[in-house]
Design a protein around this motif. Structure first.
Motif, PDB file in Angstrom:
ATOM      1  N   SER A   1      76.262  64.157   3.056  1.00 26.11           N
ATOM      2  CA  SER A   1      75.639  63.802   1.775  1.00 26.11           C
ATOM      3  C   SER A   1      75.434  62.307   1.576  1.00 26.11           C
ATOM      4  CB  SER A   1      76.466  64.359   0.610  1.00 26.11           C
ATOM      5  OG  SER A   1      77.707  63.682   0.520  1.00 26.11           O
ATOM      6  N   ILE A   5      76.832  57.642   7.114  1.00 24.46           N
ATOM      7  CA  ILE A   5      76.419  57.920   8.488  1.00 24.46           C
ATOM      8  C   ILE A   5      75.918  59.362   8.633  1.00 24.46           C
ATOM      9  CG2 ILE A   5      77.363  58.224  10.827  1.00 24.46           C
ATOM     10  CD1 ILE A   5      79.179  55.719  10.190  1.00 24.46           C
ATOM     11  N   ARG A  39      82.005  67.759   0.031  1.00 23.11           N
ATOM     12  CA  ARG A  39      82.796  68.422  -1.017  1.00 23.11           C
ATOM     13  C   ARG A  39      82.029  68.582  -2.318  1.00 23.11           C
ATOM     14  NH1 ARG A  39      87.445  64.164  -0.562  1.00 23.11           N
ATOM     15  NH2 ARG A  39      85.497  62.996  -0.426  1.00 23.11           N
ATOM     16  N   ASN A  53      81.410  64.944  11.431  1.00 26.46           N
ATOM     17  CA  ASN A  53      81.296  63.590  10.888  1.00 26.46           C
ATOM     18  C   ASN A  53      82.261  63.323   9.736  1.00 26.46           C
ATOM     19  OD1 ASN A  53      79.730  61.007  10.089  1.00 26.46           O
ATOM     20  ND2 ASN A  53      79.524  62.308   8.280  1.00 26.46           N
ATOM     21  N   TYR A 103      94.958  56.616  10.423  1.00 23.09           N
ATOM     22  CA  TYR A 103      93.555  57.011  10.658  1.00 23.09           C
ATOM     23  C   TYR A 103      93.197  56.835  12.137  1.00 23.09           C
ATOM     24  CZ  TYR A 103      88.443  56.048  10.437  1.00 23.09           C
ATOM     25  OH  TYR A 103      87.092  56.011  10.647  1.00 23.09           O
ATOM     26  N   THR A 114      79.150  51.309   4.684  1.00 20.16           N
ATOM     27  CA  THR A 114      79.110  52.538   3.884  1.00 20.16           C
ATOM     28  C   THR A 114      80.217  52.470   2.835  1.00 20.16           C
ATOM     29  OG1 THR A 114      80.703  53.715   5.240  1.00 20.16           O
ATOM     30  CG2 THR A 114      78.386  53.873   5.918  1.00 20.16           C
TER      31      THR A 114
END
Ligand SMILES: NC(=O)c1ccc[n+]([C@@H]2O[C@H](COP(=O)([O-])OP(=O)(O)OC[C@H]3O[C@@H](n4cnc5c(N)ncnc54)[C@H](OP(=O)(O)O)[C@@H]3O)[C@@H](O)[C@H]2O)c1
Length: 252
Positions: A16, A19, A39, A88, A154, A188
């Motif tokens: 949505s 990337i 989501r 992604n 992460y 982003t």
């Protein structure tokens, strides 16, 4: 050989914005039927309208096996298959030393960034690609090839995603190609804390190519891997970071 995806169907998690949306747009412009998830339903609906070319969507959490089932079934129902899966969607709820990471946020990071790409790939393989072939692209990170004082949790998941890519490539060959893309810092929402308030300028100067990544840098590489241009590429890890990793062996 050209960068076309005519007659192909593509499912992109986290499509949505950022990337994922850029990959969805490039695939749609290249002729693919594109299906996106994220989501928030309103964000998906809005993005699908912007992507155009008949893009369809379903809201759901990438870390939920039930939501994955629904999205994959709907994509197959509407478009007839999932030729290209792009894992992604990712999350980063914890910033700080790995040694201090609390287990709930560690578990969420692991669930969305690592376990989810495995079960999305398993489900797409079992329902479609095992019989029909296809392409899987995992969006990892240069963080998976390096260390960082605050992104350790992460980065561990992104490093494991790189290994998962290498492991699945021979398992799913010759019908399905599995590759990963490792972006450096891309402007982003996800990475905003790393580039807002001028912080990005410093990082950009440190990259040999002197700029941060744009979402289209990543989308172009994904299209190359998904199309026939990538037909002899599997198990590979494509780093797109303006030369940062080779120059400094660190992220940002
Ligand atoms: N930006 C960078 O510098 C950078 C660098 C290296 C790697 N990456 C990787 O690139 C990928 C995309 O990141 P981005 O920078 O494009 O992020 P972004 O702009 O924040 O977009 C993330 C997308 O994923 C969706 N999403 C987030 N959590 C989700 C979940 N649990 N289930 C389903 N959808 C979810 C978001 O929509 P909703 O909020 O509606 O769910 C959104 O569509 C990630 O794998 C990230 O790790 C980014």
């Amino acid at each position: 050989m050209d960068l076309r995806l005519d007659g192909k169907t593509a499912l992109i998690t986290g499509g949505s914005r950022g990337i994922g949306k850029a990959i969805a747009s490039s695939f749609a412009e290249a002729g693919a039927k594109v299906f996106i998830t994220s989501r928030k339903a309103d964000a998906c609906e809005h993005a699908a309208a912007e992507i155009g070319h008949g893009c369809e969507w379903l809201a759901g959490n990438a870390g939920s096996p039930d939501d994955a089932d629904r999205a994959i079934d709907t994509c197959i129902d509407r478009f007839g298959g999932v030729d290209i899966l792009v894992n992604n969607a990712a999350t980063n709820p914890y910033a700080g030393p790995l040694i201090d990471a609390d287990l709930p946020r560690w578990q969420k990071t692991l669930d969305v960034n690592l376990t989810a790409p495995l079960f999305w790939t398993q489900k797409v393989w079992n329902r479609y690609q095992k019989e029909n072939g296809g392409v899987v692209i995992n969006i990892s990170s240069v963080g998976g090839l390096s260390t960082n004082p605050i992104l350790g949790a992460y980065d561990v998941t992104k490093s494991a995603l790189i290994h998962m890519t290498k492991q699945l490539a021979p398992e799913l060959a010759p019908g399905v190609r599995v590759n990963a893309i490792c972006p450096g810092l891309v402007k982003t929402d996800f990475a905003k804390a790393l580039w807002e308030d001028g912080k990005g300028d410093q990082v950009a100067q440190a990259y040999p190519l002197n700029r941060l990544g744009e979402v289209d840098d990543i989308a172009g590489a994904a299209l190359y891997l998904a199309a026939d241009t990538g037909s002899w590429i599997t198990g590979q890890i494509l780093v797109l970071d303006g030369g940062g990793l080779v120059a400094f062996n660190k992220v940002g």
